[in-house]
Write a protein that holds these residues in place. Structure first.
Motif, PDB file in Angstrom:
ATOM      1  N   LEU A   1       0.621  16.818  -1.737  1.00 11.62           N
ATOM      2  CA  LEU A   1       0.175  16.850   0.048  1.00 11.62           C
ATOM      3  C   LEU A   1      -0.808  15.972  -0.427  1.00 11.62           C
ATOM      4  O   LEU A   1      -1.762  15.876   0.483  1.00 11.62           O
ATOM      5  CB  LEU A   1      -0.069  18.358   0.586  1.00 11.62           C
ATOM      6  N   ASN A   2      -2.315  16.854  -1.317  1.00  9.53           N
ATOM      7  CA  ASN A   2      -3.612  16.385  -1.619  1.00  9.53           C
ATOM      8  C   ASN A   2      -3.792  14.674  -1.546  1.00  9.53           C
ATOM      9  O   ASN A   2      -4.194  13.812  -0.588  1.00  9.53           O
ATOM     10  CB  ASN A   2      -4.880  16.963  -2.069  1.00  9.53           C
ATOM     11  N   ASN A   3      -2.901  14.186  -2.529  1.00  7.83           N
ATOM     12  CA  ASN A   3      -3.051  12.925  -2.895  1.00  7.83           C
ATOM     13  C   ASN A   3      -2.385  12.086  -1.654  1.00  7.83           C
ATOM     14  O   ASN A   3      -3.081  11.139  -1.670  1.00  7.83           O
ATOM     15  CB  ASN A   3      -1.728  12.630  -4.049  1.00  7.83           C
ATOM     16  N   TRP A   4      -1.134  12.427  -0.624  1.00  7.39           N
ATOM     17  CA  TRP A   4      -0.823  11.581   0.467  1.00  7.39           C
ATOM     18  C   TRP A   4      -2.068  11.889   1.457  1.00  7.39           C
ATOM     19  O   TRP A   4      -2.743  11.008   1.982  1.00  7.39           O
ATOM     20  CB  TRP A   4       0.415  12.618   1.174  1.00  7.39           C
ATOM     21  N   ASN A   5      -2.421  12.421   1.266  1.00  7.31           N
ATOM     22  CA  ASN A   5      -3.773  12.991   2.176  1.00  7.31           C
ATOM     23  C   ASN A   5      -5.247  12.324   2.368  1.00  7.31           C
ATOM     24  O   ASN A   5      -5.854  11.641   3.289  1.00  7.31           O
ATOM     25  CB  ASN A   5      -4.097  14.744   2.631  1.00  7.31           C
ATOM     26  N   ARG A   6      -5.462  11.612   1.036  1.00  5.12           N
ATOM     27  CA  ARG A   6      -6.418  11.362   0.654  1.00  5.12           C
ATOM     28  C   ARG A   6      -5.910   9.982   0.689  1.00  5.12           C
ATOM     29  O   ARG A   6      -7.411   9.065   0.975  1.00  5.12           O
ATOM     30  CB  ARG A   6      -7.309  11.616  -0.850  1.00  5.12           C
ATOM     31  N   GLN A   7      -4.728   9.924   0.754  1.00  4.96           N
ATOM     32  CA  GLN A   7      -5.082   7.937   1.001  1.00  4.96           C
ATOM     33  C   GLN A   7      -5.071   8.016   2.242  1.00  4.96           C
ATOM     34  O   GLN A   7      -5.576   6.755   3.445  1.00  4.96           O
ATOM     35  CB  GLN A   7      -3.801   7.728   0.338  1.00  4.96           C
ATOM     36  N   ALA A   8      -4.417   9.142   3.683  1.00  7.21           N
ATOM     37  CA  ALA A   8      -3.604   8.710   4.683  1.00  7.21           C
ATOM     38  C   ALA A   8      -5.011   9.434   5.509  1.00  7.21           C
ATOM     39  O   ALA A   8      -5.556   8.394   6.747  1.00  7.21           O
ATOM     40  CB  ALA A   8      -3.133   9.762   4.951  1.00  7.21           C
ATOM     41  N   LYS A   9      -6.220  10.133   5.582  1.00  5.19           N
ATOM     42  CA  LYS A   9      -6.817  10.164   5.504  1.00  5.19           C
ATOM     43  C   LYS A   9      -7.067  11.091   7.007  1.00  5.19           C
ATOM     44  O   LYS A   9      -7.854  10.443   8.262  1.00  5.19           O
ATOM     45  CB  LYS A   9      -8.581   9.487   5.326  1.00  5.19           C
ATOM     46  N   LEU A  10      -6.158  11.726   6.801  1.00  2.44           N
ATOM     47  CA  LEU A  10      -5.729  11.911   8.398  1.00  2.44           C
ATOM     48  C   LEU A  10      -5.747  13.301   8.672  1.00  2.44           C
ATOM     49  O   LEU A  10      -5.565  14.234   9.989  1.00  2.44           O
ATOM     50  CB  LEU A  10      -4.356  11.901   8.863  1.00  2.44           C
ATOM     51  N   GLY A  11      -6.532  14.491   7.900  1.00  9.06           N
ATOM     52  CA  GLY A  11      -6.777  15.869   8.295  1.00  9.06           C
ATOM     53  C   GLY A  11      -6.990  16.243   7.114  1.00  9.06           C
ATOM     54  O   GLY A  11      -7.800  15.788   6.105  1.00  9.06           O
ATOM     55  N   LYS A  12      -7.359  18.130   6.636  1.00  7.59           N
ATOM     56  CA  LYS A  12      -7.752  18.790   5.408  1.00  7.59           C
ATOM     57  C   LYS A  12      -6.381  18.933   4.795  1.00  7.59           C
ATOM     58  O   LYS A  12      -5.387  20.251   6.077  1.00  7.59           O
ATOM     59  CB  LYS A  12      -9.207  19.541   6.060  1.00  7.59           C
ATOM     60  N   VAL A  13      -6.166  19.368   3.569  1.00  8.56           N
ATOM     61  CA  VAL A  13      -5.542  19.909   2.972  1.00  8.56           C
ATOM     62  C   VAL A  13      -6.156  21.608   2.574  1.00  8.56           C
ATOM     63  O   VAL A  13      -7.227  21.883   1.789  1.00  8.56           O
ATOM     64  CB  VAL A  13      -5.256  18.992   1.348  1.00  8.56           C
ATOM     65  N   PHE A  14      -5.516  22.363   2.542  1.00  5.90           N
ATOM     66  CA  PHE A  14      -5.611  23.854   1.751  1.00  5.90           C
ATOM     67  C   PHE A  14      -4.875  24.851   0.808  1.00  5.90           C
ATOM     68  O   PHE A  14      -3.684  24.748   1.206  1.00  5.90           O
ATOM     69  CB  PHE A  14      -5.597  24.948   3.252  1.00  5.90           C
ATOM     70  N   SER A  15      -5.312  26.003  -0.376  1.00  3.96           N
ATOM     71  CA  SER A  15      -4.618  26.422  -0.599  1.00  3.96           C
ATOM     72  C   SER A  15      -4.247  28.012  -0.190  1.00  3.96           C
ATOM     73  O   SER A  15      -4.923  27.786   0.778  1.00  3.96           O
ATOM     74  CB  SER A  15      -5.291  25.934  -2.265  1.00  3.96           C
ATOM     75  N   SER A  16      -3.904  28.942  -1.238  1.00  4.54           N
ATOM     76  CA  SER A  16      -3.183  29.148  -0.624  1.00  4.54           C
ATOM     77  C   SER A  16      -4.101  30.751  -0.446  1.00  4.54           C
ATOM     78  O   SER A  16      -3.944  31.676  -0.259  1.00  4.54           O
ATOM     79  CB  SER A  16      -1.648  29.923  -2.163  1.00  4.54           C
ATOM     80  N   SER A  17      -5.471  30.596  -1.152  1.00  6.74           N
ATOM     81  CA  SER A  17      -6.406  30.728  -0.666  1.00  6.74           C
ATOM     82  C   SER A  17      -6.973  31.512  -0.033  1.00  6.74           C
ATOM     83  O   SER A  17      -7.670  31.880   1.011  1.00  6.74           O
ATOM     84  CB  SER A  17      -7.473  31.322  -1.739  1.00  6.74           C
TER      85      SER A  17
END
Length: 187
Positions: free
Chosen positions: A60-76
């Motif tokens: 998910l984060n790899n996709w988001n780094r390319q797309a730059k559309l949002g923020k990714v969060f972990s289970s914490s």
């Protein structure tokens, strides 16, 4: 080890700040709270589930780094949902505009919003029904897309706003649809 649910209602009703302080004072525990005010102690996961969860967040984060559309969060990360529940999905994504609309203080604590996208991964210690209820709670609070990945039954339940739950068999390629344009995950 099973999930433990404590009903605090006879003695206390924790507000947002009190729950936040309780989490800070008990950093070794993974805590959630449902809309009824029950405290949920979530057990740790084993190596297989932890590794699979890390892979999901990485993809998910790899996709988001390319797309730059949002923020990714972990289970914490705990999100305070509109119904008052405090929930931590295994992986979550929030559209950038929604994240930036929060104050700095809201971003530092438990963000007061439902993510746009979540993944819940059923571990060996998880019962299916509470996870399905949790996914429905996300949807009821405005989640746009969610995946409940169930390796034990080799299925994925796909939750979409205002739609019936779709169940697909694994292996499958999941699409981020219009929520996460261009994101695909092979499960």
């Amino acid at each position: 080890m099973n999930t433990v649910v404590l009903n605090l209602e006879p003695i206390a009703h924790l507000n947002d700040e009190q729950f936040y302080q309780l989490c800070l004072a008990n950093k070794d525990l993974s805590l959630e709270m449902n809309a009824a005010g029950e405290l949920i102690i979530v057990p740790p996961v084993g190596g297989e589930s932890g590794n699979r969860e890390a892979d999901l967040i990485t993809d998910l984060n790899n996709w988001n780094r390319q797309a730059k559309l949002g923020k990714v969060f972990s289970s914490s990360t705990i999100f305070t949902l509109p119904n008052g529940a405090k929930r931590s999905p295994d992986a979550a994504w929030v559209k950038l505009e929604r994240w930036e609309a929060l104050t700095i203080e809201q971003r530092k604590k438990f963000p007061p919003l439902v993510p746009d996208f979540v993944i819940e991964l059923r571990s060996e210690t998880d019962s299916l029904k509470p996870l399905q209820q949790k996914m429905q709670e996300y949807i009821d609070n405005g989640l746009r897309l969610g995946w409940l990945i169930n390796p034990q039954d080799a299925t994925v339940e796909i939750y979409r706003l205002n739609q019936f739950v779709e169940v697909v068999q694994m292996p499958a390629i999941l699409s981020g649809e219009d929520v996460l344009p261009g994101f695909e995950l092979q499960v």
